[in-house]
Write a protein that holds these residues in place. Structure first.
Motif, PDB file in Angstrom:
ATOM      1  N   ASN A 175      19.750  -4.474 -13.048  1.00 15.36           N
ATOM      2  CA  ASN A 175      19.323  -3.296 -13.780  1.00 15.36           C
ATOM      3  C   ASN A 175      19.771  -2.032 -13.046  1.00 15.36           C
ATOM      4  OD1 ASN A 175      17.830  -1.141 -14.903  1.00 15.36           O
ATOM      5  ND2 ASN A 175      16.182  -2.525 -15.502  1.00 15.36           N
ATOM      6  N   PRO A 176      20.512  -1.142 -13.715  1.00 21.77           N
ATOM      7  CA  PRO A 176      20.981   0.069 -13.039  1.00 21.77           C
ATOM      8  C   PRO A 176      19.848   1.035 -12.675  1.00 21.77           C
ATOM      9  CG  PRO A 176      21.519   0.156 -15.363  1.00 21.77           C
ATOM     10  CD  PRO A 176      20.976  -1.218 -15.095  1.00 21.77           C
ATOM     11  N   TYR A 177      18.660   0.802 -13.207  1.00 21.66           N
ATOM     12  CA  TYR A 177      17.512   1.664 -12.916  1.00 21.66           C
ATOM     13  C   TYR A 177      16.651   1.132 -11.765  1.00 21.66           C
ATOM     14  CZ  TYR A 177      18.928   3.685 -17.306  1.00 21.66           C
ATOM     15  OH  TYR A 177      19.675   4.270 -18.304  1.00 21.66           O
ATOM     16  N   THR A 178      17.104   0.068 -11.120  1.00 16.24           N
ATOM     17  CA  THR A 178      16.384  -0.474  -9.966  1.00 16.24           C
ATOM     18  C   THR A 178      16.393   0.567  -8.857  1.00 16.24           C
ATOM     19  OG1 THR A 178      16.994  -2.737 -10.523  1.00 16.24           O
ATOM     20  CG2 THR A 178      16.319  -2.324  -8.263  1.00 16.24           C
ATOM     21  N   LYS A 179      15.213   0.825  -8.333  1.00 12.63           N
ATOM     22  CA  LYS A 179      15.056   1.822  -7.275  1.00 12.63           C
ATOM     23  C   LYS A 179      14.518   1.149  -6.010  1.00 12.63           C
ATOM     24  CE  LYS A 179      14.195   5.718 -10.388  1.00 12.63           C
ATOM     25  NZ  LYS A 179      15.405   5.575 -11.012  1.00 12.63           N
ATOM     26  N   LYS A 180      14.541   1.897  -4.918  1.00 19.85           N
ATOM     27  CA  LYS A 180      14.061   1.376  -3.639  1.00 19.85           C
ATOM     28  C   LYS A 180      12.621   0.901  -3.747  1.00 19.85           C
ATOM     29  CE  LYS A 180      13.642   2.474   1.274  1.00 19.85           C
ATOM     30  NZ  LYS A 180      12.388   1.792   1.450  1.00 19.85           N
ATOM     31  N   VAL A 181      11.796   1.588  -4.481  1.00 16.62           N
ATOM     32  CA  VAL A 181      10.396   1.194  -4.625  1.00 16.62           C
ATOM     33  C   VAL A 181      10.280  -0.198  -5.253  1.00 16.62           C
ATOM     34  CG1 VAL A 181      10.035   2.314  -6.881  1.00 16.62           C
ATOM     35  CG2 VAL A 181       8.100   1.968  -5.326  1.00 16.62           C
ATOM     36  N   HIS A 182      11.191  -0.540  -6.172  1.00 19.20           N
ATOM     37  CA  HIS A 182      11.186  -1.873  -6.775  1.00 19.20           C
ATOM     38  C   HIS A 182      11.545  -2.931  -5.738  1.00 19.20           C
ATOM     39  CE1 HIS A 182      12.223   0.724 -10.388  1.00 19.20           C
ATOM     40  NE2 HIS A 182      11.006   0.248 -10.630  1.00 19.20           N
ATOM     41  N   LEU A 183      12.554  -2.637  -4.933  1.00 20.29           N
ATOM     42  CA  LEU A 183      12.971  -3.581  -3.905  1.00 20.29           C
ATOM     43  C   LEU A 183      11.893  -3.744  -2.829  1.00 20.29           C
ATOM     44  CD1 LEU A 183      16.701  -2.496  -3.534  1.00 20.29           C
ATOM     45  CD2 LEU A 183      15.760  -4.377  -4.898  1.00 20.29           C
ATOM     46  N   ASP A 184      11.226  -2.634  -2.490  1.00 19.75           N
ATOM     47  CA  ASP A 184      10.124  -2.712  -1.528  1.00 19.75           C
ATOM     48  C   ASP A 184       8.995  -3.576  -2.069  1.00 19.75           C
ATOM     49  OD1 ASP A 184      11.509  -1.068   0.218  1.00 19.75           O
ATOM     50  OD2 ASP A 184      10.393   0.744  -0.330  1.00 19.75           O
ATOM     51  N   ASN A 185       8.682  -3.433  -3.357  1.00 15.97           N
ATOM     52  CA  ASN A 185       7.636  -4.237  -3.984  1.00 15.97           C
ATOM     53  C   ASN A 185       8.040  -5.715  -4.010  1.00 15.97           C
ATOM     54  OD1 ASN A 185       5.157  -4.701  -5.272  1.00 15.97           O
ATOM     55  ND2 ASN A 185       6.062  -4.445  -7.286  1.00 15.97           N
ATOM     56  N   LEU A 186       9.302  -5.981  -4.312  1.00  6.58           N
ATOM     57  CA  LEU A 186       9.813  -7.351  -4.301  1.00  6.58           C
ATOM     58  C   LEU A 186       9.631  -7.974  -2.912  1.00  6.58           C
ATOM     59  CD1 LEU A 186      11.477  -9.691  -5.586  1.00  6.58           C
ATOM     60  CD2 LEU A 186      13.513  -8.467  -4.821  1.00  6.58           C
ATOM     61  N   ALA A 187      10.037  -7.248  -1.873  1.00  7.49           N
ATOM     62  CA  ALA A 187       9.918  -7.753  -0.512  1.00  7.49           C
ATOM     63  C   ALA A 187       8.449  -7.958  -0.126  1.00  7.49           C
ATOM     64  CB  ALA A 187      10.584  -6.776   0.461  1.00  7.49           C
ATOM     65  N   LYS A 188       7.594  -7.051  -0.540  1.00  8.23           N
ATOM     66  CA  LYS A 188       6.161  -7.170  -0.226  1.00  8.23           C
ATOM     67  C   LYS A 188       5.574  -8.446  -0.846  1.00  8.23           C
ATOM     68  CE  LYS A 188       1.795  -4.833  -1.108  1.00  8.23           C
ATOM     69  NZ  LYS A 188       1.163  -3.701  -1.790  1.00  8.23           N
ATOM     70  N   ILE A 189       5.903  -8.717  -2.101  1.00  9.31           N
ATOM     71  CA  ILE A 189       5.390  -9.905  -2.787  1.00  9.31           C
ATOM     72  C   ILE A 189       5.901 -11.172  -2.097  1.00  9.31           C
ATOM     73  CG2 ILE A 189       5.458 -11.231  -4.933  1.00  9.31           C
ATOM     74  CD1 ILE A 189       5.633  -8.424  -6.347  1.00  9.31           C
ATOM     75  N   ILE A 190       7.188 -11.206  -1.815  1.00  2.83           N
ATOM     76  CA  ILE A 190       7.777 -12.400  -1.189  1.00  2.83           C
ATOM     77  C   ILE A 190       7.203 -12.620   0.205  1.00  2.83           C
ATOM     78  CG2 ILE A 190       9.918 -13.381  -0.269  1.00  2.83           C
ATOM     79  CD1 ILE A 190      11.283 -12.003  -2.728  1.00  2.83           C
ATOM     80  N   ASN A 191       7.108 -11.562   0.991  1.00  2.00           N
ATOM     81  CA  ASN A 191       6.588 -11.691   2.359  1.00  2.00           C
ATOM     82  C   ASN A 191       5.120 -12.069   2.386  1.00  2.00           C
ATOM     83  OD1 ASN A 191       8.998 -11.230   3.730  1.00  2.00           O
ATOM     84  ND2 ASN A 191       8.759  -9.018   3.564  1.00  2.00           N
ATOM     85  N   SER A 192       4.356 -11.637   1.400  1.00  2.00           N
ATOM     86  CA  SER A 192       2.928 -11.975   1.384  1.00  2.00           C
ATOM     87  C   SER A 192       2.683 -13.405   0.955  1.00  2.00           C
ATOM     88  CB  SER A 192       2.155 -11.017   0.480  1.00  2.00           C
ATOM     89  OG  SER A 192       2.477 -11.246  -0.881  1.00  2.00           O
ATOM     90  N   SER A 193       3.692 -14.035   0.374  1.00  5.55           N
ATOM     91  CA  SER A 193       3.505 -15.414  -0.132  1.00  5.55           C
ATOM     92  C   SER A 193       3.915 -16.474   0.880  1.00  5.55           C
ATOM     93  CB  SER A 193       4.292 -15.594  -1.426  1.00  5.55           C
ATOM     94  OG  SER A 193       5.684 -15.575  -1.168  1.00  5.55           O
ATOM     95  N   THR A 194       4.462 -16.069   2.021  1.00  5.11           N
ATOM     96  CA  THR A 194       4.908 -17.057   3.004  1.00  5.11           C
ATOM     97  C   THR A 194       3.928 -17.199   4.138  1.00  5.11           C
ATOM     98  OG1 THR A 194       6.197 -15.387   4.160  1.00  5.11           O
ATOM     99  CG2 THR A 194       7.352 -16.715   2.537  1.00  5.11           C
TER     100      THR A 194
END
Length: 78
Positions: free
Chosen positions: A59-78
């Motif tokens: 998605n061309p509208y992906t912003k840093k905040v989206h990537l930060d949220n993605l990383a937060k979700i993944i890191n909290s699940s491990t």
């Protein structure tokens, strides 16, 4: 903690490195649900006999905040 593979199409595949097949299955189901709840599109393809999570970031509208949220979700699940 997580083995990440990426290619030229902005695809991420994720799988925990230290979990056995059963633990990895549980992790991928829970993490997929967490990501879907947060509006990420994710699938669970099987590669070498194990489910991986696959996330497409096209998605061309992906912003840093989206990537930060993605990383937060993944890191909290491990």
């Amino acid at each position: 903690k997580i083995l990440v593979r990426s290619g030229p199409l902005h695809l991420l595949t994720l799988i925990p490195k230290r979990l056995d097949n059963n633990e990895s299955e549980i992790w991928s189901l829970k993490t997929r649900d967490d990501l879907k709840t947060n509006n990420f599109m994710v699938s669970r393809p099987i590669y070498k006999g194990r489910h991986h999570l696959k996330i497409v970031l096209g998605n061309p509208y992906t912003k840093k905040v989206h990537l930060d949220n993605l990383a937060k979700i993944i890191n909290s699940s491990t």
